[in-house]
Design an enzyme around this catalytic site. Structure first.
Site, PDB file in Angstrom:
ATOM      1  N   HIS A  48      -4.388   1.116  -9.480  1.00 24.44           N
ATOM      2  CA  HIS A  48      -4.794   2.509  -9.708  1.00 24.44           C
ATOM      3  C   HIS A  48      -4.530   3.444  -8.525  1.00 24.44           C
ATOM      4  O   HIS A  48      -4.422   4.652  -8.705  1.00 24.44           O
ATOM      5  CB  HIS A  48      -6.265   2.582 -10.132  1.00 24.44           C
ATOM      6  CG  HIS A  48      -7.246   2.507  -8.998  1.00 24.44           C
ATOM      7  ND1 HIS A  48      -7.575   1.323  -8.379  1.00 24.44           N
ATOM      8  CD2 HIS A  48      -7.948   3.475  -8.362  1.00 24.44           C
ATOM      9  CE1 HIS A  48      -8.453   1.564  -7.414  1.00 24.44           C
ATOM     10  NE2 HIS A  48      -8.687   2.856  -7.378  1.00 24.44           N
ATOM     11  N   ASP A  49      -4.411   2.910  -7.309  1.00 26.93           N
ATOM     12  CA  ASP A  49      -4.211   3.762  -6.135  1.00 26.93           C
ATOM     13  C   ASP A  49      -2.800   3.693  -5.540  1.00 26.93           C
ATOM     14  O   ASP A  49      -2.551   4.255  -4.468  1.00 26.93           O
ATOM     15  CB  ASP A  49      -5.202   3.357  -5.027  1.00 26.93           C
ATOM     16  CG  ASP A  49      -6.517   4.135  -5.101  1.00 26.93           C
ATOM     17  OD1 ASP A  49      -6.584   5.117  -5.865  1.00 26.93           O
ATOM     18  OD2 ASP A  49      -7.473   3.750  -4.404  1.00 26.93           O
ATOM     19  N   ARG A  75      22.091  11.636   9.412  1.00 26.79           N
ATOM     20  CA  ARG A  75      21.153  10.749  10.102  1.00 26.79           C
ATOM     21  C   ARG A  75      19.764  10.779   9.463  1.00 26.79           C
ATOM     22  O   ARG A  75      19.084   9.762   9.394  1.00 26.79           O
ATOM     23  CB  ARG A  75      21.086  11.137  11.593  1.00 26.79           C
ATOM     24  CG  ARG A  75      22.293  10.612  12.358  1.00 26.79           C
ATOM     25  CD  ARG A  75      22.607  11.438  13.599  1.00 26.79           C
ATOM     26  NE  ARG A  75      23.789  10.890  14.294  1.00 26.79           N
ATOM     27  CZ  ARG A  75      25.047  11.079  13.895  1.00 26.79           C
ATOM     28  NH1 ARG A  75      25.289  11.807  12.796  1.00 26.79           N
ATOM     29  NH2 ARG A  75      26.054  10.552  14.567  1.00 26.79           N
ATOM     30  N   HIS A  87     -10.309  -2.190  -1.519  1.00 27.41           N
ATOM     31  CA  HIS A  87     -11.001  -1.363  -2.519  1.00 27.41           C
ATOM     32  C   HIS A  87     -10.489  -1.678  -3.925  1.00 27.41           C
ATOM     33  O   HIS A  87     -11.278  -1.857  -4.866  1.00 27.41           O
ATOM     34  CB  HIS A  87     -10.788   0.121  -2.214  1.00 27.41           C
ATOM     35  CG  HIS A  87     -11.051   1.032  -3.370  1.00 27.41           C
ATOM     36  ND1 HIS A  87     -12.310   1.250  -3.884  1.00 27.41           N
ATOM     37  CD2 HIS A  87     -10.205   1.774  -4.131  1.00 27.41           C
ATOM     38  CE1 HIS A  87     -12.232   2.086  -4.910  1.00 27.41           C
ATOM     39  NE2 HIS A  87     -10.965   2.421  -5.081  1.00 27.41           N
ATOM     40  N   ASP A 146     -13.448   2.191 -11.065  1.00 28.50           N
ATOM     41  CA  ASP A 146     -13.164   2.880  -9.809  1.00 28.50           C
ATOM     42  C   ASP A 146     -14.368   3.706  -9.366  1.00 28.50           C
ATOM     43  O   ASP A 146     -14.783   3.666  -8.195  1.00 28.50           O
ATOM     44  CB  ASP A 146     -11.936   3.772  -9.978  1.00 28.50           C
ATOM     45  CG  ASP A 146     -11.497   4.444  -8.679  1.00 28.50           C
ATOM     46  OD1 ASP A 146     -11.731   3.852  -7.612  1.00 28.50           O
ATOM     47  OD2 ASP A 146     -10.914   5.540  -8.745  1.00 28.50           O
TER      48      ASP A 146
END
Length: 496
Positions: A116-117, A434, A68, A260
């Site tokens: 952008h993502d 842990r 995308h 976008d």
């Protein structure tokens, strides 16, 4: 005065200040360095295992965040070329200071689109909601915070009260765009140019700012958080370097946002047909109904109906369906890119100053109407589909469950957790030790660097330490891919 050359800043926050570069190619070289840092970063590689709409998807044809973003990158480049063509044709290229920076602008926009993502958590926007819902329950401003360090005390002076409220609001407003800024600056420390980072600063609202405090004239630019309290000093420095006024936006961000919008509106519908959520015939019916009365030669007729008529003639064979989506995409991109460039040039002064309080494509024209019907059909028939909602609910449970699992780290006293982080071990806290060992080294380093800058002698150290500890968990979980989050949850919940 509009001079875009003043918005091209090749200085970097963590590097020496460069002398003024007069050779145009020397400037281009700085942004080529940005390209290399971005493309080779782990943040970009992780996008290949985060899906756009359909989490935990095994079908490789359905888009990932990476594919995308590559599509967005191409559309962003196209918009820039269309803007440059228009300004060149009207002989205004030099007037607006574009004459020596075209290559730099193309690169900045392309890389902003690719990035952008990168801040989006597993399971997309529903993942954001899950993180926020968990933190709002623990320390939201409308509840008694679970953690004593942030609880109001009678001895608190006004600055402490204000800081506690800011921290609680900030942590309750996780947002992918703000996380992207944190990722490139504080976690991966890509040390990008100021112009490149500014290109992904989509919203200008600090995460801690209440909605009621947003000025009306910036209602769109500040509709979501754009950066966190942790990155605020850097954003102030960046804004000063680029001469961006408070709450204003960097001009090239408008192009990234438009690219976008253009890309995902069609892609989501194509992926839904691939996933058999509905047929291509049903899709056309949904689009036709959403558009309303179709007139011969109108935008819907040219962009959607004509490719569909051609598909009907070919009796909906699989190759023809692929061609339908290709022409739908080509036609839509062609019209909306032209429209985006037109809007950019028409509003160039407001966009240059960053005060244009709208999306670039947002107006009353047919192009915006077309974009809206694509989005509406996506919301009604894709995002609200039972199969998508089921996966989102699973994602919500996974993220909430992971935060529950790691929450003992937040229950530790300030000095004890700080000791664990510094020594990578704490004999009195075996479970917490842990859990800490499972966190990413980069995220732990970001925590240590931020807290060491404050210093243990600072009277506000306990509040800031807890803030960065919460950020540490948000950084780790939001950085997971969909499948890693799923596998980690099953592993730690002992589910087979």
């Amino acid at each position: 005065m509009v001079d875009f050359s003043k918005k091209i800043n090749y200085q970097r926050d963590a590097s020496k200040v460069y002398d003024v570069l007069t050779d145009p190619y020397s400037i281009v070289r700085q942004f080529e360095s940005d390209r290399g840092r971005i493309i080779n970063s782990a943040a970009i590689r992780r996008l290949q295992q985060k899906t756009q709409v359909f989490p935990l998807e095994r079908n490789s044809v359905v888009r990932t965040r990476l594919t995308h973003s590559m599509e967005v990158q191409q559309v962003g480049r196209y918009i820039v070329k269309e803007i440059i063509h228009r300004l060149s044709k009207s002989k205004k290229l030099k007037t607006y200071g574009f004459d020596n920076i075209v290559t730099s602008i193309e690169s900045l926009v392309e890389m902003a689109c690719l990035m952008h993502d990168i801040g989006n958590p597993p399971f997309g926007h529903f993942g954001e909601k899950a993180i926020n819902h968990w933190f709002v329950k623990q320390l939201g401003v409308d509840v008694q915070p679970k953690y004593s360090v942030l609880q109001p005390q009678e001895s608190d002076d006004e600055t402490i009260k204000e800081l506690k409220i800011k921290i609680r609001r900030d942590l309750s407003n996780f947002e992918g765009n703000a996380q992207a800024i944190r990722l490139v600056h504080s976690i991966q420390r890509l040390n990008l140019t100021y112009s490149q980072v500014a290109s992904i600063l989509k919203y200008t609202k600090p995460a801690y700012l209440p909605k009621e405090d947003i000025p009306t004239e910036f209602s769109y630019l500040m509709k979501k958080p754009g950066y966190y309290l942790s990155e605020e000093p850097f954003i102030k420095k960046l804004s000063n370097q680029l001469e961006i006024q408070p709450f204003h936006r960097y001009p090239l961000t408008y192009i990234m946002e438009a690219a976008d919008d253009i890309s995902y509106c069609i892609a989501d519908l194509e992926d839904a047909v691939e996933k058999k959520l509905f047929t291509v015939q049903q899709l056309y019916h949904y689009l036709e109904k959403a558009w309303g009365n179709i007139k011969e030669g109108d935008l819907f007729d040219k962009v959607v109906k004509r490719p569909y008529v051609n598909l009907e003639q070919k009796k909906f064979n699989s190759i023809a369906i692929g061609q339908f989506f290709m022409y739908l995409r080509v036609n839509t991109i062609g019209k909306l890119v032209y429209h985006a460039a037109e809007r950019f040039v028409e509003n160039i002064e407001e966009i240059y100053h960053g005060s244009f309080n709208h999306a670039l494509l947002e107006d009353h024209g047919a192009e915006y109407q077309l974009l809206k019907i694509f989005k509406r059909v996506g919301v009604e028939h894709v995002f609200n589909h039972e199969s998508v909602e089921n996966i989102e609910l699973q994602g919500y449970r996974i993220i909430s469950g992971l935060l529950d699992i790691y929450s003992p780290l937040l229950n530790m006293p300030t000095n004890e957790f700080f000791k664990l982080a510094e020594e990578n071990n704490h004999h009195q806290y075996p479970i917490e030790t842990r859990l800490y060992h499972k966190l990413s080294a980069k995220h732990c380093d970001a925590y240590l660097q931020a807290t060491n800058l404050i210093g243990k002698k600072d009277p506000k150290f306990a509040y800031w330490e807890f803030y960065y500890r919460c950020r540490l968990l948000q950084d780790y979980i939001s950085g997971m891919t969909d499948h890693f989050a799923y596998d980690e949850y099953r592993k730690l919940m002992v589910t087979f």
